[in-house]
Motif scaffolding. Sequence first.
Motif, PDB file in Angstrom:
ATOM      1  N   UNK A 150       0.815  -1.214   0.000  1.00 50.19           N
ATOM      2  CA  UNK A 150       0.000   0.000   0.000  1.00 50.19           C
ATOM      3  C   UNK A 150       0.852   1.270   0.000  1.00 50.19           C
ATOM      4  N   UNK A 151       2.142   1.129   0.199  1.00 45.84           N
ATOM      5  CA  UNK A 151       3.040   2.285   0.215  1.00 45.84           C
ATOM      6  C   UNK A 151       2.914   3.028  -1.112  1.00 45.84           C
ATOM      7  N   UNK A 152       2.815   4.337  -1.010  1.00 46.70           N
ATOM      8  CA  UNK A 152       2.700   5.164  -2.202  1.00 46.70           C
ATOM      9  C   UNK A 152       1.273   5.361  -2.688  1.00 46.70           C
ATOM     10  N   UNK A 153       0.307   4.723  -2.037  1.00 50.03           N
ATOM     11  CA  UNK A 153      -1.088   4.858  -2.460  1.00 50.03           C
ATOM     12  C   UNK A 153      -1.888   5.826  -1.593  1.00 50.03           C
ATOM     13  N   UNK A 154      -1.256   6.394  -0.596  1.00 54.17           N
ATOM     14  CA  UNK A 154      -1.956   7.265   0.346  1.00 54.17           C
ATOM     15  C   UNK A 154      -2.415   8.557  -0.326  1.00 54.17           C
ATOM     16  N   UNK A 155      -3.706   8.827  -0.252  1.00 59.44           N
ATOM     17  CA  UNK A 155      -4.275  10.065  -0.791  1.00 59.44           C
ATOM     18  C   UNK A 155      -4.884  10.901   0.340  1.00 59.44           C
ATOM     19  N   UNK A 156      -4.474  10.622   1.571  1.00 61.89           N
ATOM     20  CA  UNK A 156      -5.039  11.308   2.741  1.00 61.89           C
ATOM     21  C   UNK A 156      -4.885  12.821   2.661  1.00 61.89           C
ATOM     22  N   UNK A 157      -3.720  13.287   2.298  1.00 61.21           N
ATOM     23  CA  UNK A 157      -3.510  14.741   2.239  1.00 61.21           C
ATOM     24  C   UNK A 157      -4.402  15.386   1.193  1.00 61.21           C
ATOM     25  N   UNK A 158      -4.496  14.754   0.056  1.00 65.70           N
ATOM     26  CA  UNK A 158      -5.285  15.292  -1.046  1.00 65.70           C
ATOM     27  C   UNK A 158      -6.761  15.421  -0.675  1.00 65.70           C
ATOM     28  N   UNK A 159      -7.270  14.480   0.117  1.00 62.84           N
ATOM     29  CA  UNK A 159      -8.704  14.446   0.401  1.00 62.84           C
ATOM     30  C   UNK A 159      -9.064  14.696   1.866  1.00 62.84           C
ATOM     31  N   UNK A 160      -8.116  15.088   2.692  1.00 63.17           N
ATOM     32  CA  UNK A 160      -8.394  15.211   4.133  1.00 63.17           C
ATOM     33  C   UNK A 160      -9.526  16.195   4.429  1.00 63.17           C
TER      34      UNK A 160
END
Length: 105
Positions: A76-86
């Motif tokens: 899952x590394x590199x798939x985090x979109x938390x910042x973009x959609x927080x």
Amino acid sequence: MKVIDSENWAWFLFEHEGKMYLDANCNMSAFGYTYMIQLNEEELKSYKAGGREYLSRLAHDIHYSVPIAKNTTSIYKGRDVSRQFSQLASEAVETWRAGSSAKNT
């Protein structure tokens, strides 16, 4: 963005512009964080077949793979979109909770 489903203290499932996102509640030692991924085709297929149970397993897998660790081998590394959609996610959860509260009164 809107909340589709959730499991307390484990995950939220969001829909945004026709795409599905799983926001997993994770921790590493005493540090808590969320890790949001856009569900890929395989994950969407598994979700449609397995529903909430699948999402709980996926959130568990994300958590235990520790995708934010420096030397992680997490898929899952590199798939985090938390910042973009927080911000959108926070607003969606707030709206969802307000709707849930209104139904209970």
